[in-house]
Design a protein around this motif. Structure first.
Motif, PDB file in Angstrom:
ATOM      1  N   THR A 153      80.047 -51.983 111.097  1.00  0.00           N
ATOM      2  CA  THR A 153      79.900 -50.610 110.918  1.00  0.00           C
ATOM      3  C   THR A 153      79.538 -49.723 112.277  1.00  0.00           C
ATOM      4  O   THR A 153      80.174 -48.585 112.401  1.00  0.00           O
ATOM      5  CB  THR A 153      78.320 -50.457 110.196  1.00  0.00           C
ATOM      6  OG1 THR A 153      78.207 -50.929 109.099  1.00  0.00           O
ATOM      7  CG2 THR A 153      78.079 -48.886 110.058  1.00  0.00           C
ATOM      8  N   THR A 208      69.111 -54.654  95.373  1.00  0.00           N
ATOM      9  CA  THR A 208      68.539 -54.033  96.419  1.00  0.00           C
ATOM     10  C   THR A 208      66.947 -53.690  96.144  1.00  0.00           C
ATOM     11  O   THR A 208      66.506 -53.982  95.349  1.00  0.00           O
ATOM     12  CB  THR A 208      69.089 -52.491  96.740  1.00  0.00           C
ATOM     13  OG1 THR A 208      68.974 -51.730  95.721  1.00  0.00           O
ATOM     14  CG2 THR A 208      70.395 -52.527  97.113  1.00  0.00           C
ATOM     15  N   CYS A 220      73.475 -51.378 110.476  1.00  0.00           N
ATOM     16  CA  CYS A 220      74.167 -51.098 109.372  1.00  0.00           C
ATOM     17  C   CYS A 220      73.124 -50.429 108.510  1.00  0.00           C
ATOM     18  O   CYS A 220      72.289 -51.332 107.903  1.00  0.00           O
ATOM     19  CB  CYS A 220      74.630 -52.459 108.926  1.00  0.00           C
ATOM     20  SG  CYS A 220      75.506 -52.123 107.216  1.00  0.00           S
ATOM     21  N   GLU A 246      73.458 -49.251 105.687  1.00  0.00           N
ATOM     22  CA  GLU A 246      73.513 -49.634 104.273  1.00  0.00           C
ATOM     23  C   GLU A 246      72.771 -50.578 103.934  1.00  0.00           C
ATOM     24  O   GLU A 246      72.144 -50.962 102.963  1.00  0.00           O
ATOM     25  CB  GLU A 246      75.040 -49.742 103.896  1.00  0.00           C
ATOM     26  CG  GLU A 246      75.431 -50.147 102.393  1.00  0.00           C
ATOM     27  CD  GLU A 246      76.992 -50.536 102.221  1.00  0.00           C
ATOM     28  OE1 GLU A 246      77.217 -50.976 101.205  1.00  0.00           O
ATOM     29  OE2 GLU A 246      77.705 -50.327 103.099  1.00  0.00           O
TER      30      GLU A 246
END
Length: 196
Positions: A126, A3, A78, A80
């Motif tokens: 999602t 990330t 989404c 995430e």
């Protein structure tokens, strides 16, 4: 999955396709907040695109049951992954969904177009809290059907492109472009790239 933090909370999924075409396009949009005037071919594509929902009900019904719910311009996201976008057509069945994208060109789907569908699959999972069976790209005036399945390779390529976009935003400098003349000639940002 690696990330990277950035000031952009969520990346529009269609920028994955544009990044694959040329990494400078998402940079212009996200860093400079700049959208040039639409080209004639872009306007033509949007007009064609808007007609497809009514014209292609029969074609799309091949993928759905009588009880399916059809969502046009379905908003998906989404958090995430930090992505969001609008699916042209999403078929929601009781146990799963299918995402459908319309493309005006009749060529074999590009990698960028495939990765855009992969992004919609991630986000639709999602948003609708159910599996996505597969994606479909319907191309050209004959709407030739191309089924897109989630594979480890496409998944990795999607994450790599998303990471690269976020990295370019974080760094802030105009990224290098590997686009050749044919690509640059059709790009609405051509006049703003000083090295072209």
């Amino acid at each position: 999955m690696t990330t990277l933090s950035s000031d952009i909370e969520s990346i529009p999924i269609n920028l994955i396709r544009q990044h694959q075409f040329c990494p400078r396009i998402p940079w212009y949009k996200l860093v400079l907040k700049f959208d040039p005037p639409e080209q004639a071919w872009m306007i033509q594509g949007k007009q064609w695109h808007d007609k497809q929902h009514d014209l292609q009900k029969r074609r799309v019904s091949l993928y759905s049951s009588d009880n399916a719910i059809h969502h046009h311009e379905a908003w998906v996201h989404c958090p995430e992954l930090g992505i969001h976008g609008q699916v042209d057509h999403l078929i929601e069945e009781q146990e799963y969904s299918i995402v459908i994208e319309y493309k005006i060109d009749s060529k074999t789907p590009t990698l960028g177009q495939k990765l855009q569908v992969i992004g919609y699959i991630f986000a639709a999972r999602t948003t609708f809290d159910k599996p996505v069976k597969f994606g479909v790209i319907l191309k050209g005036h004959k709407l030739k059907q191309h089924r897109i399945q989630m594979t480890p390779l496409l998944e990795d390529q999607f994450h790599n492109n998303l990471f690269a976009i976020k990295k370019n935003v974080q760094i802030g400098y105009l990224p290098d472009s590997s686009a050749e003349h044919a690509k640059c000639a059709q790009c609405e940002y051509l006049r703003y790239c000083n090295d072209r």
